[in-house]
Scaffold this motif. Structure first.
Motif, PDB file in Angstrom:
ATOM      1  N   LEU A   1      -1.248  11.288   3.821  1.00 48.22           N
ATOM      2  CA  LEU A   1      -1.616  11.385   5.235  1.00 48.22           C
ATOM      3  C   LEU A   1      -0.598  12.260   5.960  1.00 48.22           C
ATOM      4  O   LEU A   1       0.581  11.882   6.063  1.00 48.22           O
ATOM      5  CB  LEU A   1      -1.656   9.994   5.868  1.00 48.22           C
ATOM      6  CG  LEU A   1      -2.605   8.992   5.202  1.00 48.22           C
ATOM      7  CD1 LEU A   1      -2.503   7.644   5.905  1.00 48.22           C
ATOM      8  CD2 LEU A   1      -4.039   9.497   5.230  1.00 48.22           C
TER       9      LEU A   1
ATOM     10  N   ASN B   1       1.642  13.591   8.721  1.00 51.89           N
ATOM     11  CA  ASN B   1       2.182  12.973   9.932  1.00 51.89           C
ATOM     12  C   ASN B   1       3.365  13.800  10.431  1.00 51.89           C
ATOM     13  O   ASN B   1       4.461  13.291  10.659  1.00 51.89           O
ATOM     14  CB  ASN B   1       2.617  11.529   9.653  1.00 51.89           C
ATOM     15  CG  ASN B   1       2.258  10.607  10.805  1.00 51.89           C
ATOM     16  OD1 ASN B   1       1.088  10.386  11.080  1.00 51.89           O
ATOM     17  ND2 ASN B   1       3.265  10.089  11.498  1.00 51.89           N
ATOM     18  N   TYR B   2       3.116  15.074  10.592  1.00 49.09           N
ATOM     19  CA  TYR B   2       4.151  16.008  11.038  1.00 49.09           C
ATOM     20  C   TYR B   2       3.475  17.094  11.853  1.00 49.09           C
ATOM     21  O   TYR B   2       2.260  17.296  11.769  1.00 49.09           O
ATOM     22  CB  TYR B   2       4.896  16.615   9.849  1.00 49.09           C
ATOM     23  CG  TYR B   2       3.978  17.269   8.830  1.00 49.09           C
ATOM     24  CD1 TYR B   2       3.604  18.605   8.964  1.00 49.09           C
ATOM     25  CD2 TYR B   2       3.463  16.553   7.754  1.00 49.09           C
ATOM     26  CE1 TYR B   2       2.746  19.213   8.042  1.00 49.09           C
ATOM     27  CE2 TYR B   2       2.621  17.147   6.836  1.00 49.09           C
ATOM     28  CZ  TYR B   2       2.263  18.481   6.991  1.00 49.09           C
ATOM     29  OH  TYR B   2       1.413  19.068   6.092  1.00 49.09           O
TER      30      TYR B   2
ATOM     31  N   TYR C   1      -1.022  13.489  12.911  1.00 51.41           N
ATOM     32  CA  TYR C   1      -0.482  12.133  13.090  1.00 51.41           C
ATOM     33  C   TYR C   1      -1.477  11.101  12.581  1.00 51.41           C
ATOM     34  O   TYR C   1      -1.821  10.135  13.258  1.00 51.41           O
ATOM     35  CB  TYR C   1      -0.120  11.870  14.564  1.00 51.41           C
ATOM     36  CG  TYR C   1      -1.075  12.487  15.570  1.00 51.41           C
ATOM     37  CD1 TYR C   1      -0.861  13.788  16.036  1.00 51.41           C
ATOM     38  CD2 TYR C   1      -2.181  11.780  16.053  1.00 51.41           C
ATOM     39  CE1 TYR C   1      -1.727  14.355  16.951  1.00 51.41           C
ATOM     40  CE2 TYR C   1      -3.047  12.343  16.969  1.00 51.41           C
ATOM     41  CZ  TYR C   1      -2.820  13.636  17.429  1.00 51.41           C
ATOM     42  OH  TYR C   1      -3.677  14.214  18.335  1.00 51.41           O
ATOM     43  N   GLU C   2      -1.946  11.303  11.345  1.00 54.74           N
ATOM     44  CA  GLU C   2      -2.985  10.437  10.784  1.00 54.74           C
ATOM     45  C   GLU C   2      -2.500   9.005  10.533  1.00 54.74           C
ATOM     46  O   GLU C   2      -3.312   8.070  10.516  1.00 54.74           O
ATOM     47  CB  GLU C   2      -3.525  11.039   9.478  1.00 54.74           C
ATOM     48  CG  GLU C   2      -4.462  12.208   9.701  1.00 54.74           C
ATOM     49  CD  GLU C   2      -5.162  12.649   8.421  1.00 54.74           C
ATOM     50  OE1 GLU C   2      -5.395  11.801   7.543  1.00 54.74           O
ATOM     51  OE2 GLU C   2      -5.464  13.857   8.306  1.00 54.74           O
ATOM     52  N   LYS C   3      -1.213   8.821  10.328  1.00 55.51           N
ATOM     53  CA  LYS C   3      -0.722   7.471  10.044  1.00 55.51           C
ATOM     54  C   LYS C   3      -0.850   6.546  11.263  1.00 55.51           C
ATOM     55  O   LYS C   3      -0.680   5.338  11.138  1.00 55.51           O
ATOM     56  CB  LYS C   3       0.728   7.529   9.560  1.00 55.51           C
ATOM     57  CG  LYS C   3       0.872   8.108   8.157  1.00 55.51           C
ATOM     58  CD  LYS C   3       2.311   8.067   7.669  1.00 55.51           C
ATOM     59  CE  LYS C   3       2.418   8.649   6.263  1.00 55.51           C
ATOM     60  NZ  LYS C   3       3.818   8.627   5.767  1.00 55.51           N
ATOM     61  N   ARG C   4      -1.164   7.116  12.402  1.00 51.15           N
ATOM     62  CA  ARG C   4      -1.411   6.291  13.589  1.00 51.15           C
ATOM     63  C   ARG C   4      -2.634   5.394  13.380  1.00 51.15           C
ATOM     64  O   ARG C   4      -2.706   4.285  13.902  1.00 51.15           O
ATOM     65  CB  ARG C   4      -1.595   7.186  14.808  1.00 51.15           C
ATOM     66  CG  ARG C   4      -1.838   6.445  16.117  1.00 51.15           C
ATOM     67  CD  ARG C   4      -1.966   7.448  17.255  1.00 51.15           C
ATOM     68  NE  ARG C   4      -2.305   6.806  18.514  1.00 51.15           N
ATOM     69  CZ  ARG C   4      -1.430   6.372  19.423  1.00 51.15           C
ATOM     70  NH1 ARG C   4      -0.130   6.490  19.187  1.00 51.15           N
ATOM     71  NH2 ARG C   4      -1.833   5.819  20.553  1.00 51.15           N
TER      72      ARG C   4
ATOM     73  N   SER D   1      -2.518   5.053   3.605  1.00 50.76           N
ATOM     74  CA  SER D   1      -2.605   5.884   2.404  1.00 50.76           C
ATOM     75  C   SER D   1      -3.282   5.123   1.272  1.00 50.76           C
ATOM     76  O   SER D   1      -3.059   3.921   1.079  1.00 50.76           O
ATOM     77  CB  SER D   1      -1.204   6.303   1.962  1.00 50.76           C
ATOM     78  OG  SER D   1      -1.236   6.878   0.660  1.00 50.76           O
TER      79      SER D   1
END
Length: 634
Positions: free
Chosen positions: A116, A118-119, A123-126, A130
């Protein structure tokens, strides 16, 4: 023949409008069925759209998404196509960005995204978790039970083995597709939402092409389109289909309508590449997990309209710029290899027979380049023209002009009297124009060249090419033999372009004119007497067949280990406007017979550099018994 047609699609979408998105997904499926596709890949999160952000946490959107998947399953019941769509998947209080694999009314499996981003702008981990460490499990949806869920799923229909990864998965150090390929997957599909930045599309294309090459697989890529939210980013709907490093299809980005591209994947080609690649086989031991194989069955994979592009000249790049770059590189390989041999033997002279034909012309150009590199005078290149019974004024004049224009040490030795004496010695009548008549001349020339090389303290440079070696179209211990062979892995079709490249791009004036006339001269060994008008009577391609066909046969026979049936099928597609099926079949049988029966000549070839992926050297690329039967191939 083991071909399968695949599609990459980008439907028009509205952010968070599941019903609208579903209808356009269906339209793309219908369009791909018309085009006879058996696999269709949609973008990442295509059911909901990718840019829903915190709306992914809304129950309404998640419920609508699952309802749409049920609708799509029902819609697919009577459709013989494997569908990959992206949608959220909720499991054990975690939300996954997932690919749903649907076939004939059922979800065959669900593949979560492993990595995912996230940089920077991601920001998919929001919202998502995984799937990297998910063990293969059976999960339930409201409308279907016990669905395989995991990152190691491989969907199998006979030799067709399909696996999936999602967007960022491809961009990491070791993509999941690397392991999935080791486990047998030969078609990798990527559901993506890759935004556009300046030059990013070039990087993306190279990434996909290179991954398909490393995995020796096909790679079907679909990315979200311009109707995603533009709050911060723009998406272009980039679609690509690659196969073992080559791009089969690519769209024009930034389209504003439903779009699909298709490509025909050659499964047997991929199998052949993996079969002969020992490193690929060795890497299986390092795979950290086992594959979960899910079987399904297409009704058929027949393609009524075979629209895959088949290049008539697979050894020659079709793009002119790429061809020029390739020609320059080949000359550098040939000349550098020959230069090493001269340095190793401490030789200062070269001896080469010049006939006014293509092969000896190319060899001479290589020797000239080599001597220029080494700083040796061109007068140390001893060029011998040896007119015989079939030598025409055109080839004779071109041989003299070329050597004079290049500044070599030109000598002429007529072989007629020596050949007549030899006929007398062995009791052969000169009026009998058989194989003995021809080979006496070839061996007489080789004897002269070998002995002169000894006398001058130089190296005899061979001129024969790859096509002649494949057909055995050379006299054993005649033109078959030399002290170093610079053309041994260059096919006849490429020889022509190499000479043309020098004539048009590196030289000018009289020498260029001479090279262009050599290019226009019919290919001939000139061993039979000329006609009453002094013209060539013995044209090689009238005897053994067109070299462009033989080079085509050679490429697929060696590169893929293709069956005669497949070679014939591909040749019919490539040469449909040039040769009849009967002609192609006739010359294919000729190729196969000669390839098998003439191996004894290739078993004792002199050294020479490999310049392309195909070589017939007995020391490297072709370990073939000289007594193998061709009966199973005719």
């Amino acid at each position: 023949m083991n071909f399968v047609k695949v599609a990459s699609a980008c439907p028009v979408t509205k952010v968070a409008d599941v019903d609208f998105n579903l209808e356009n997904i269906k339209k793309c499926i219908d369009d791909s069925l018309v085009k006879e596709s058996k696999v269709i890949v949609f973008p990442e999160l295509s059911i909901t759209s990718y840019t829903c952000s915190d709306l992914f946490l809304q129950r309404r959107l998640l419920d609508k998404s699952e309802n749409a998947l049920e609708n799509l399953c029902n819609y697919s019941e009577d459709k013989d196509i494997l569908i990959a769509v992206g949608a959220p998947f909720e499991h054990n209080n975690l939300l996954y960005n997932a690919a749903y694999i649907i076939f004939k009314g059922k979800i065959l499996g669900i593949v979560p995204k492993s990595y995912l981003p996230n940089y920077s702008e991601f920001y998919e981990k929001r919202w998502f978790s995984s799937g990297l460490h998910v063990d293969t499990d059976l999960i339930d949806l409201s409308f279907q039970k016990e669905i395989p869920f995991g990152t190691n799923l491989i969907f199998t229909c006979g030799d067709i083995k399909i696996a999936f990864e999602i967007c960022e998965d491809l961009w990491v150090t070791i993509p999941p597709s690397s392991y999935l390929s080791i486990l047998g997957a030969n078609i990798i599909c990527n559901l993506s939402a890759s935004n556009e930045l300046v030059s990013k599309s070039d990087y993306r294309k190279n990434l996909i092409s290179n991954q398909s090459a490393r995995c020796m697989s096909a790679y079907v890529y679909s990315s979200a389109g311009v109707f995603e939210s533009t709050t911060d980013l723009l998406f272009s709907g980039h679609l690509m289909i690659s196969e073992n490093g080559s791009t089969l299809a690519e769209n024009e980005r930034f389209q504003r309508e439903n779009e699909i591209i298709t490509g025909i994947i050659d499964i047997n080609k991929l199998k052949a590449e993996r079969l002969k690649n020992v490193s690929f086989r060795d890497s299986v031991a390092f795979c950290p997990f086992k594959g979960k194989y899910i079987n399904f069955a297409f009704d058929n994979i027949e393609i009524s309209t075979f629209d895959r592009y088949i290049d008539r000249h697979p050894f020659v790049p079709s793009n002119e710029h790429e061809r020029d770059v390739r020609c320059e590189e080949i000359f550098n390989i040939q000349a550098s290899a020959l230069a090493k041999r001269f340095c190793h033997t401490n030789s200062k002279k070269a001896v080469i027979g010049i006939s006014g034909g293509l092969d000896s012309t190319l060899a001479l150009l290589v020797v000239v380049k080599t001597f220029d590199i080494l700083g040796l005078p061109r007068k140390n290149i001893v060029t011998i023209t040896m007119p015989g019974f079939g030598t025409t004024d055109r080839t004779y004049t071109n041989a003299l002009d070329l050597c004079n224009q290049l500044g070599t040490d030109l000598r002429e030795i007529n072989i007629v009297e020596a050949s007549l004496q030899h006929f007398k010695d062995i009791g052969h009548k000169a009026e009998i124009h058989d194989v003995t008549y021809e080979n006496v001349q070839a061996r007489e020339r080789t004897q002269i060249l070998m002995d002169l090389a000894n006398k001058e303290g130089g190296l005899l440079i061979g001129t024969g090419d790859l096509s002649e070696l494949a057909l055995g179209w050379c006299t054993y211990n005649g033109d078959h033999m030399s002290m170093y062979s610079v053309n041994c892995s260059i096919p006849k079709t490429l020889v022509r372009y190499l000479v043309k490249y020098v004539a048009e791009k590196q030289l000018s004036g009289k020498v260029s004119e001479t090279l262009l006339d050599i290019l226009d001269t019919p290919v001939s060994p000139e061993l039979l007497p000329k006609d009453k008008n002094g013209e060539i009577t013995q044209k090689t391609e009238d005897i053994v067949g067109p070299y462009e066909l033989h080079d085509f046969f050679l490429y697929y026979f060696i590169k893929q280990g293709a069956t005669p049936e497949k070679i014939l099928f591909l040749a019919k597609a490539a040469f449909k406007d040039y040769y009849s099926e009967e002609e192609i079949s006739k010359w294919l049988n000729m190729f196969l017979r000669r390839f098998f029966t003439q191996q004894f000549k290739r078993s004792c070839l002199p050294d020479g550099p490999k310049v392309g992926t195909i070589s017939l050297s007995p020391r490297g690329d072709l370990r073939m018994p000289s007594d193998a039967s061709y009966n199973g191939w005719i």
